[in-house]
Scaffold this motif. Structure first.
Motif, short mmCIF file in Angstrom:
data_model
loop_
_atom_site.label_atom_id
_atom_site.label_comp_id
_atom_site.label_asym_id
_atom_site.label_seq_id
_atom_site.Cartn_x
_atom_site.Cartn_y
_atom_site.Cartn_z
N PHE A 131 10.29 -0.10 -7.28
CA PHE A 131 9.77 1.26 -6.94
C PHE A 131 10.90 2.14 -7.87
CE2 PHE A 131 8.65 -0.91 -2.78
CZ PHE A 131 7.66 -0.32 -2.67
N ILE A 132 11.79 1.43 -8.28
CA ILE A 132 12.28 2.27 -9.63
C ILE A 132 11.55 2.34 -10.79
CG2 ILE A 132 14.27 2.07 -11.36
CD1 ILE A 132 16.22 0.99 -9.10
N ILE A 133 10.78 1.20 -11.08
CA ILE A 133 9.83 1.07 -12.29
C ILE A 133 8.63 2.05 -11.66
CG2 ILE A 133 8.21 -0.03 -13.45
CD1 ILE A 133 10.28 -2.60 -12.76
N LEU A 134 8.14 1.99 -10.72
CA LEU A 134 6.91 2.88 -10.24
C LEU A 134 7.31 4.40 -10.50
CD1 LEU A 134 5.58 1.32 -7.18
CD2 LEU A 134 4.64 1.19 -9.28
N GLU A 135 8.42 4.75 -9.98
CA GLU A 135 9.14 6.08 -10.08
C GLU A 135 9.35 6.55 -11.51
OE1 GLU A 135 12.90 8.88 -8.96
OE2 GLU A 135 12.23 7.22 -7.39
N GLU A 136 9.79 5.64 -12.37
CA GLU A 136 9.82 5.90 -13.75
C GLU A 136 8.70 6.13 -14.46
OE1 GLU A 136 12.21 2.62 -15.22
OE2 GLU A 136 13.98 3.46 -14.60
N ARG A 137 7.65 5.26 -14.08
CA ARG A 137 6.33 5.34 -14.76
C ARG A 137 5.43 6.44 -14.04
NH1 ARG A 137 5.79 0.00 -16.66
NH2 ARG A 137 7.71 -0.54 -17.78
N GLY A 138 5.79 6.98 -13.10
CA GLY A 138 5.13 8.12 -12.41
C GLY A 138 3.73 7.60 -11.85
N MET A 139 3.88 6.38 -11.28
CA MET A 139 2.72 5.75 -10.55
C MET A 139 2.98 6.02 -8.89
SD MET A 139 1.16 1.92 -10.94
CE MET A 139 -0.47 1.79 -11.30
N SER A 140 1.96 6.51 -8.42
CA SER A 140 1.98 6.70 -6.95
C SER A 140 1.76 5.36 -6.19
CB SER A 140 1.01 7.53 -6.42
OG SER A 140 -0.35 6.96 -6.50
N GLU A 141 2.46 5.26 -5.20
CA GLU A 141 2.40 3.91 -4.47
C GLU A 141 0.62 3.61 -3.95
OE1 GLU A 141 5.18 3.77 -1.15
OE2 GLU A 141 6.74 4.64 -2.28
N ALA A 142 0.00 4.55 -3.69
CA ALA A 142 -1.34 4.48 -3.41
C ALA A 142 -2.01 3.85 -4.52
CB ALA A 142 -1.89 5.73 -3.04
N ALA A 143 -1.74 4.39 -5.76
CA ALA A 143 -2.39 3.85 -6.82
C ALA A 143 -1.92 2.39 -7.27
CB ALA A 143 -1.96 4.98 -8.23
N PHE A 144 -0.75 2.29 -7.13
CA PHE A 144 -0.15 1.06 -7.38
C PHE A 144 -0.68 -0.27 -6.46
CE2 PHE A 144 3.22 -2.26 -6.24
CZ PHE A 144 3.23 -2.72 -7.40
N ALA A 145 -0.94 0.34 -5.25
CA ALA A 145 -1.38 -0.62 -4.18
C ALA A 145 -2.91 -0.95 -4.65
CB ALA A 145 -1.58 0.10 -2.68
N LYS A 146 -3.76 0.01 -4.89
CA LYS A 146 -5.09 -0.08 -5.27
C LYS A 146 -4.99 -1.13 -6.66
CE LYS A 146 -9.39 2.30 -6.28
NZ LYS A 146 -9.82 3.75 -6.19
N ALA A 147 -4.25 -0.78 -7.49
CA ALA A 147 -4.30 -1.30 -8.80
C ALA A 147 -4.13 -3.22 -8.60
CB ALA A 147 -3.31 -0.93 -9.78
N ILE A 148 -3.18 -3.24 -7.62
CA ILE A 148 -2.78 -4.87 -7.25
C ILE A 148 -3.41 -5.38 -6.31
CG2 ILE A 148 -0.60 -4.43 -8.21
CD1 ILE A 148 0.66 -4.72 -5.55
N GLY A 149 -4.50 -4.76 -5.71
CA GLY A 149 -5.44 -5.22 -4.63
C GLY A 149 -4.89 -5.54 -3.28
N THR A 150 -3.91 -4.69 -2.98
CA THR A 150 -3.32 -4.74 -1.86
C THR A 150 -3.29 -3.62 -0.90
OG1 THR A 150 -1.55 -5.69 -0.68
CG2 THR A 150 -0.87 -4.30 -2.19
N SER A 151 -3.07 -3.42 0.34
CA SER A 151 -2.84 -2.01 0.99
C SER A 151 -1.49 -1.36 0.97
CB SER A 151 -2.88 -2.67 2.41
OG SER A 151 -1.64 -3.09 3.11
N ARG A 152 -1.81 -0.09 1.04
CA ARG A 152 -0.83 0.63 1.09
C ARG A 152 0.34 0.37 1.96
NH1 ARG A 152 -3.00 7.01 0.69
NH2 ARG A 152 -0.80 7.30 0.49
N SER A 153 -0.04 -0.13 3.32
CA SER A 153 1.14 -0.56 4.19
C SER A 153 1.90 -1.61 3.79
CB SER A 153 0.73 -1.01 5.48
OG SER A 153 -0.47 -1.92 5.29
N THR A 154 0.98 -2.62 2.82
CA THR A 154 2.11 -3.76 2.40
C THR A 154 2.96 -3.34 1.24
OG1 THR A 154 0.05 -5.22 2.55
CG2 THR A 154 1.71 -5.90 1.09
#
Length: 116
Positions: free
Chosen positions: A8-31
């Motif tokens: 989550f530190i990396i996601l914040e540094e990269r400016g990537m939303s959790e929703a975009a990240f979940a979609k990119a890795i093929g998992t749900s936002r709840s996971t």
């Protein structure tokens, strides 16, 4: 530091939303959210996909080093407005995405003509 904390530190540094990240890795936002809230680590089958999406090595993600992970050379750091635009774009239908992209291309052509 737990893998999930580092993630989550990396996601914040990269400016990537959790929703975009979940979609990119093929998992749900709840996971993804459970990794954050419950401080659970991703399963081993997701580690490589996470590393691919974030463009980091498994060693960078799995190491105990608290040093922040830097984007690979040549990667642009997004502004807040760019991040917001991406988040909005990701939340609209495919037909709206096409319209937004067409509109942006027209605006770019208009700017080029004006500046010439």
């Amino acid at each position: 530091m737990l893998i999930s904390e580092k993630l989550f530190i990396i996601l914040e540094e990269r400016g990537m939303s959790e929703a975009a990240f979940a979609k990119a890795i093929g998992t749900s936002r709840s996971t993804v959210n459970s990794w954050k809230i419950r401080k659970q680590n991703p399963s081993s089958d997701k580690i490589m996909k996470i590393c691919d999406v974030l463009e980091i090595s498994p060693e960078e993600l799995l190491s105990d080093d608290d040093e922040p992970v830097k984007p690979k050379k040549g990667k642009k750091v997004l502004t807040q407005k760019e991040k917001e635009l991406i988040d909005v774009y990701e939340d609209v239908s495919d037909s709206t995405k096409k319209r937004v992209l067409d509109y942006a291309k027209r605006l770019r052509r208009m700017e080029k003509r004006v500046s010439s």
